[in-house]
Design an enzyme around this catalytic site. Sequence first.
Site, PDB file in Angstrom:
ATOM      1  N   LYS A 180     -13.026 -44.361  25.690  1.00  0.00           N
ATOM      2  CA  LYS A 180     -13.828 -45.005  24.647  1.00  0.00           C
ATOM      3  C   LYS A 180     -13.295 -44.526  23.301  1.00  0.00           C
ATOM      4  O   LYS A 180     -13.525 -43.393  22.900  1.00  0.00           O
ATOM      5  CB  LYS A 180     -15.310 -44.649  24.749  1.00  0.00           C
ATOM      6  CG  LYS A 180     -16.144 -45.632  23.926  1.00  0.00           C
ATOM      7  CD  LYS A 180     -17.379 -45.042  23.290  1.00  0.00           C
ATOM      8  CE  LYS A 180     -17.128 -44.244  22.061  1.00  0.00           C
ATOM      9  NZ  LYS A 180     -16.641 -44.979  20.864  1.00  0.00           N
ATOM     10  N   GLU A 256     -12.017 -30.841  21.478  1.00  0.00           N
ATOM     11  CA  GLU A 256     -11.294 -30.592  20.217  1.00  0.00           C
ATOM     12  C   GLU A 256     -12.253 -30.975  19.104  1.00  0.00           C
ATOM     13  O   GLU A 256     -12.483 -32.165  18.866  1.00  0.00           O
ATOM     14  CB  GLU A 256     -10.028 -31.458  20.152  1.00  0.00           C
ATOM     15  CG  GLU A 256      -8.974 -31.122  21.191  1.00  0.00           C
ATOM     16  CD  GLU A 256      -8.221 -29.843  20.861  1.00  0.00           C
ATOM     17  OE1 GLU A 256      -8.356 -29.336  19.734  1.00  0.00           O
ATOM     18  OE2 GLU A 256      -7.509 -29.339  21.742  1.00  0.00           O
ATOM     19  N   CYS A 290      -9.104 -32.638  11.020  1.00  0.00           N
ATOM     20  CA  CYS A 290      -9.828 -31.463  11.524  1.00  0.00           C
ATOM     21  C   CYS A 290      -9.165 -30.178  11.067  1.00  0.00           C
ATOM     22  O   CYS A 290      -9.807 -29.138  11.029  1.00  0.00           O
ATOM     23  CB  CYS A 290      -9.899 -31.514  13.038  1.00  0.00           C
ATOM     24  SG  CYS A 290      -8.290 -31.737  13.775  1.00  0.00           S
ATOM     25  N   GLU A 387     -17.672 -28.614   6.989  1.00  0.00           N
ATOM     26  CA  GLU A 387     -16.428 -29.380   6.948  1.00  0.00           C
ATOM     27  C   GLU A 387     -16.618 -30.514   5.925  1.00  0.00           C
ATOM     28  O   GLU A 387     -17.524 -31.336   6.079  1.00  0.00           O
ATOM     29  CB  GLU A 387     -16.194 -29.951   8.352  1.00  0.00           C
ATOM     30  CG  GLU A 387     -14.864 -30.570   8.578  1.00  0.00           C
ATOM     31  CD  GLU A 387     -14.727 -31.068  10.024  1.00  0.00           C
ATOM     32  OE1 GLU A 387     -15.721 -31.509  10.629  1.00  0.00           O
ATOM     33  OE2 GLU A 387     -13.601 -31.017  10.539  1.00  0.00           O
TER      34      GLU A 387
END
Length: 490
Positions: A180, A256, A290, A387
């Site tokens: 997906k 991850e 990331c 983040e």
Amino acid sequence: MSVTLGFQSPTQLLIDGKWVDGEGRRTLVVENPATQQEVARIADGTPKDARAAVEAAVQAFASWRQTSVYERSRLLRRWFDLVEQDRENLARLMTIENGKPLSEADAEVTYAASFIEWFAEEAKRAYGRTVPATRAEKRILVLRSPVGVVAAITPWNFPAAMITRKVAPAIAAGCAVVLKPASQTPLTALRLGELLEQAGAPAGLLNIVTSSQARKIADVWLDDARVRKITFTGSTGVGKFLMERAAGNMQRLSLELGGQAPFVVFADADLGVTLDALMVAKFRNGGQSCIAANRVLVEEGIVDEFLVKASERVRGLRVGQGLEPGVAVGPMIDAVGREKVMEHIEDALARGARLTAGGSALPGAGYFVEPTLLADVNSDMKIMHEETFGPVIAVTTFQTEKQAVEIANATEFGLAAYLFTQDAGRAWRVAEALDYGVIGLNDGLPSTSQAPFGGFKESGIGREGAQEGLDGFLETKYVSWGSVGIGLGG
Ligand code: NAP
């Protein structure tokens, strides 16, 4: 159904080797974040489609696990060649649905293809071993076998590479996959699927379910014990949800997740090299990576010179639509992404940060934010903990090596850290002391298919790329052979 972007590209679900509309025959709009215009309508898969994908993968796995690694390697090699040949179209699709500049999209094709090439080779090195046994008549053999049907869920920020980094090693190991992709960047995923089909993949080896119902699709895969592994790249929150849910069937997990990368600059660093690296580590994909440098820690003695030179570079970056030549920074993926970036900037300014470049969202269509530099940042500010996922450099200072490491490690994340120094002893000491899975030592772009990529702490579990990337799709089994005997007969 297909989308025309100057070329035809699939928009349906890929299940059991066929392109299908899906059970609900509903569609999902894909938007260009640079213009906010509709780019395509794609099939919006349902839980029933997710179940059909698993059925197909179970069938495909039964025969694919029996193929030789050389056959798997040849399929991957053909896929690699087709991806390379389709470079222009893939790059264009990525720029249109993700917003990144075309040159970066082209670089992502290279990066994505490199995983296919690496695992085409690495497939041949799924070695087992023999182990000396305690009893003379026994032998112990250690074998590696594919983990089974794999469910992969991927994000929008690297629409091609986050898929090949999972699908290529899974195929190399002998697994079949249900995928997906992110609902904001499905076109790249579907095209990669089409190329794998053209390379000669058997029906059901890779099934792609695009959908607006991520949670419901994931529920189907988490509840089906025939799915033996969940491999996910995305936010830490969703990663934690998947980890809890995977316990039910004890599915294997690779996660991850998010990062909060420190970028540490010592006074002895080569400033030119450091600033070149910072521009890449921060502004690649508009900061939506990331491993994007989120906190820039500069040794006090050089901070004034650093700020002058860095601000000049930041002000020189051209913002705009990724298809226009010379654009260095594209839009944020959506309004929510842009709001989060602006919230970090405003919070830092309210708490005493000083703006030396940028600072505003751009008016008009597209989710653009000016490349920004904030000085005098301190640990009370959100940007030091969360983040940001945007084009903002936040600079703070340190006085000693020990203090630099303490600030760098003061986060629940542990994906990537950057370190700039010309002192070899310090480079070793600090690299060893940083609690991160990836260290860029005088390097702003450490990601590569040959190295094991992944995070400490809340940045995830497992590694992708390198030998470790193949290991993630293999189970270990040993055979204890009890009656080989002693000496030679006859
Ligand atoms: P996200 O919201 O977690 O989405 C990632 C994927 O998960 C998408 O396919 C999404 O589907 C799906 N998803 C969302 N909610 C779900 C749920 N409840 N159950 C199952 N699947 C669900 O993350 P994102 O915003 O796309 O990506 C950005 C994040 O990814 C950042 O935190 C970034 O650091 C991280 N990232 C990490 C790495 C790494 O290697 N460590 C690499 C790239 C990105 P929809 O698209 O349909 O929502």
